[in-house]
Design an enzyme around this catalytic site. Structure first.
Site, PDB file in Angstrom:
ATOM      1  N   GLU A 186      10.372  -4.806   4.505  1.00  0.00           N
ATOM      2  CA  GLU A 186      10.407  -6.217   4.082  1.00  0.00           C
ATOM      3  C   GLU A 186      10.149  -6.326   2.580  1.00  0.00           C
ATOM      4  OE1 GLU A 186       8.700  -5.028   6.661  1.00  0.00           O
ATOM      5  OE2 GLU A 186       8.816  -6.387   8.388  1.00  0.00           O
ATOM      6  N   HIS A 242      -5.908 -32.616  17.952  1.00  0.00           N
ATOM      7  CA  HIS A 242      -4.786 -33.425  18.429  1.00  0.00           C
ATOM      8  C   HIS A 242      -3.652 -32.557  18.934  1.00  0.00           C
ATOM      9  CE1 HIS A 242      -6.573 -37.178  17.040  1.00  0.00           C
ATOM     10  NE2 HIS A 242      -7.101 -36.417  16.087  1.00  0.00           N
ATOM     11  N   LYS A 245       9.076  -0.761  14.387  1.00  0.00           N
ATOM     12  CA  LYS A 245       9.690  -0.426  13.093  1.00  0.00           C
ATOM     13  C   LYS A 245      10.768   0.638  13.285  1.00  0.00           C
ATOM     14  CE  LYS A 245       5.680  -0.992  10.025  1.00  0.00           C
ATOM     15  NZ  LYS A 245       4.746  -0.260   9.187  1.00  0.00           N
ATOM     16  N   GLY A 251      -4.937  -1.722   4.875  1.00  0.00           N
ATOM     17  CA  GLY A 251      -4.158  -2.872   4.403  1.00  0.00           C
ATOM     18  C   GLY A 251      -4.861  -4.194   4.680  1.00  0.00           C
ATOM     19  N   ARG A 252      -5.389  -4.352   5.900  1.00  0.00           N
ATOM     20  CA  ARG A 252      -5.993  -5.637   6.270  1.00  0.00           C
ATOM     21  C   ARG A 252      -7.394  -5.820   5.681  1.00  0.00           C
ATOM     22  NH1 ARG A 252      -4.801  -2.228  10.224  1.00  0.00           N
ATOM     23  NH2 ARG A 252      -6.440  -1.314  11.516  1.00  0.00           N
ATOM     24  N   LYS A 278       0.839  -1.196   0.000  1.00  0.00           N
ATOM     25  CA  LYS A 278       0.000   0.000   0.000  1.00  0.00           C
ATOM     26  C   LYS A 278       0.879   1.252   0.000  1.00  0.00           C
ATOM     27  CE  LYS A 278      -3.486   2.370   2.714  1.00  0.00           C
ATOM     28  NZ  LYS A 278      -4.418   2.355   3.831  1.00  0.00           N
ATOM     29  N   GLU A 280      -5.062  -6.333  14.743  1.00  0.00           N
ATOM     30  CA  GLU A 280      -4.507  -5.038  14.323  1.00  0.00           C
ATOM     31  C   GLU A 280      -5.601  -3.971  14.350  1.00  0.00           C
ATOM     32  OE1 GLU A 280      -2.577  -3.939  10.298  1.00  0.00           O
ATOM     33  OE2 GLU A 280      -0.889  -4.677  11.431  1.00  0.00           O
TER      34      GLU A 280
HETATM   35  O1  F6P Z   1       1.048  -2.717   2.244  1.00  0.00           O
HETATM   36  P1  F6P Z   1       2.139  -2.107   3.035  1.00  0.00           P
HETATM   37  O2  F6P Z   1       2.104  -0.622   3.012  1.00  0.00           O
HETATM   38  O3  F6P Z   1       3.472  -2.644   2.587  1.00  0.00           O
HETATM   39  O4  F6P Z   1       1.949  -2.503   4.550  1.00  0.00           O
HETATM   40  C1  F6P Z   1       1.966  -3.832   4.969  1.00  0.00           C
HETATM   41  C2  F6P Z   1       1.378  -3.994   6.333  1.00  0.00           C
HETATM   42  O5  F6P Z   1       2.090  -3.224   7.288  1.00  0.00           O
HETATM   43  C3  F6P Z   1       1.199  -2.674   8.246  1.00  0.00           C
HETATM   44  O6  F6P Z   1       1.096  -1.314   8.017  1.00  0.00           O
HETATM   45  C4  F6P Z   1       1.694  -2.837   9.644  1.00  0.00           C
HETATM   46  O7  F6P Z   1       2.069  -4.132   9.938  1.00  0.00           O
HETATM   47  C5  F6P Z   1      -0.123  -3.377   7.974  1.00  0.00           C
HETATM   48  O8  F6P Z   1      -1.209  -2.656   8.401  1.00  0.00           O
HETATM   49  C6  F6P Z   1      -0.053  -3.553   6.499  1.00  0.00           C
HETATM   50  O9  F6P Z   1      -0.991  -4.469   6.050  1.00  0.00           O
END
Ligand code: F6P
Length: 541
Positions: free
Chosen positions: A206, A377, A506, A260-261, A200, A346
């Protein structure tokens, strides 16, 4: 609100609501009174500790918290995410009625439809082979690079809809751990690979790091000029995507009013669309839309997301249960609990109200789970006999996709139903003892063993049944839980749509990078952090 919660506690005590077993014994119609349907979707909450007076109290709570007004504000496109100054309109992404939805005076539907069309054309091109890799070969493997909401939805839904997956193979890389991308790159042929960089913000460390590794992989194997043929991107930050060098025709946008979620319905769903095709993706959106209409229009006692949310709040704040277990008896929903962890925790893991004051309630519970029967189990022992009560949420299809394995589906159903029955009924000391003595155990030994075989029972569960796990059913299930989270957030009076809690870690990680790189000293950090850094650096030498 606090007084209403106290009233509910008193009502639960006076009406002996938590004796669910007795409530079933007293009322042969309990199932029909405390279950409701929407098409083939059945929601049974009769095995929860509810009765009419409890439901009246919950209805009063919903009214006091203005849940319906808040719901209407969300659908209308009001700025309800106040800390980020944004509307919350994932419902627009699946607005199959196409009715106008205004954000700050502008109808968002033309843009939503345009992106959906562009995704469809791209997905069709990849699926048919019209869009090829740099060396002219058909794309066989799509690798989504994203994390959190830019990963969990497509991962979960791709597995859930495996019987509909007739497009290229899908892979997902999310973790910053180099093992994740390295293991994935080993599985693919660069000439037939397409990377979808999904973020987003297009700043997430990452995703940006993994995308750079993937880019270097393609450039190294096929040359720099090949990169454009092997990358696409999904983001709200189109300027940042352009800077990364991805061809504009392969960039699919969405908007800051999609959390995002909550973004699986947006261009973040592109890998899913490539896997199952545009028609099935449309059915998935239809499912979400069906729940939106139901959530907006159904009266409270028949409104499944409302009931789910109210019962969730009741479990947490009236009965004091700290967690909830998500138990899909559907192997293809194996990642659904993980998906709901982000969606729920979240969204509702907050401690400050919309008025910027500390919350007066316990907010979101710990959400966890695994598919049945595997969970049986592993951790069901604790759900049945542990000292905490853990409300269980079962879900099961009436029909599996494996027609010739009908018997296995029957066994699955029997297990699912047996678990909720066992949780509710339990087994008394006298029953446990009688069972042992009937098998020839002497009285003294039976007295010792029987207490270990007692199940208190009266442990709440709810069950969601659907015909078959298809795109429509999955869309419905996700939207159901999204709105449940909304209802609980509205009752807590928190903002379910920001996520400041992930920021501190972060920030500190950014500060620690030069330290673990050995470029800066750890002396400004606490002694534990400094000690750990020293140990890691020594071992890595
Ligand atoms: O889509 P982006 O901006 O890479 O963010 C990834 C994720 O990181 C967060 O901002 C925090 O973990 C989530 O809300 C989001 O889904």
């Amino acid at each position: 609100m606090k007084a209403l919660v106290e009233n509910l506690k008193a009502t639960a005590r006076e009406t002996n609501a938590t004796d669910i077993r007795a409530a079933f014994a007293a009322d042969r119609n309990r199932f029909s009174r405390f279950s409701t349907t929407l098409g083939d979707l059945l929601f049974d909450y009769s095995k929860c500790a509810v009765n009419d007076r409890i439901l009246d109290g919950l209805e009063a709570l919903a009214e006091a918290a203005k849940v319906e007004e808040k719901r209407n504000a969300m659908f209308r496109g009001d700025i309800i995410n106040i800390t980020e100054g944004r509307a919350v309109l994932h419902t627009a992404l699946r607005n199959r009625s196409n009715r106008q939805i205004l954000v700050e005076g502008k109808d968002v539907m033309p843009d939503v439809n345009a992106v959906l069309d562009a995704m469809g054309a791209f997905a069709d091109g990849i699926r048919s082979g019209a869009l090829k890799g740099a060396t002219g070969k058909k794309i066989t493997d799509v690798i989504n690079i994203g994390i959190g909401g830019s990963d969990l939805g497509p991962v979960m839904a791709t597995l859930a809809l495996a019987p509909f997956h007739d497009g290229p193979r899908l892979h997902f890389v999310s973790n910053i751990d180099g093992a994740h991308i390295a293991d994935t790159l080993r599985l693919i042929d660069p000439e037939t690979a397409l990377f979808v960089v999904a973020s987003k913000t297009f700043t997430t460390i990452e995703t940006m790091t993994n995308a750079a590794t993937a880019r270097a992989f393609i450039a190294g194997k096929l040359g720099e000029a090949a990169v454009g043929h092997h990358f696409a991107a999904v983001s709200t930050a189109l300027d940042k995507v352009a800077a990364f060098g991805i061809d504009q025709k392969r960039v699919f946008g969405f908007w800051d009013w999609v959390g995002g979620r909550y973004s699986i319905w947006s261009a973040i769903g592109l890998p899913l669309m490539i896997a199952i095709g545009t028609e099935n993706f449309g059915r998935f959106l239809d499912g979400g839309h069906a729940i939106d209409e139901h959530f907006r229009d159904a009266p409270l006692r028949q409104n499944i997301p409302m009931l789910l949310g109210l019962i969730g709040f009741y479990h947490r704040n009236v009965l004091g249960y700290p967690s909830r277990a998500i138990l899909p008896y559907d192997q293809r929903l194996a990642r659904f609990p993980a998906y709901l962890q982000q969606l729920d925790m979240e969204s509702n893991g907050k401690g400050v109200t919309m008025d910027s004051t500390p919350v007066e309630f316990s907010t979101g519970p710990v959400v966890w789970g695994e598919p049945g029967t595997n969970g049986q189990h592993a951790f069901y022992q604790l759900i049945h006999q542990g000292t905490d009560v853990i409300p269980a949420e079962f879900m099961i299809a009436a029909k599996g996709h494996e027609k010739d394995l009908r018997h296995q589906h029957q066994l699955l159903m029997a297990n699912c139903l047996a678990q909720s029955e066992a949780l509710m009924k339990g087994r008394t000391l006298a029953e446990a003892k009688a069972q042992l003595t009937s098998k020839g155990m002497d009285d003294a030994k039976a007295d010792k063993i029987a207490p270990h075989r007692v199940f208190t029972g009266n442990r709440p569960s709810l069950t969601i049944v659907y015909d078959q796990l298809d795109p429509f059913a999955l869309g419905r299930l996700i939207a159901l839980y999204e709105h449940r989270v909304f209802v609980e957030g509205a009752l807590f009076n928190i903002n379910s749509f920001d996520q400041w809690g992930v920021e501190l870690g972060k920030e500190l990680a950014t500060g620690l990078l030069p330290v673990v790189e050995g470029k800066e000293s750890a002396e400004d950090h606490d002694s534990s952090t400094a000690g750990l850094v020293a140990a890691l650096l020594k071992a890595a030498r």
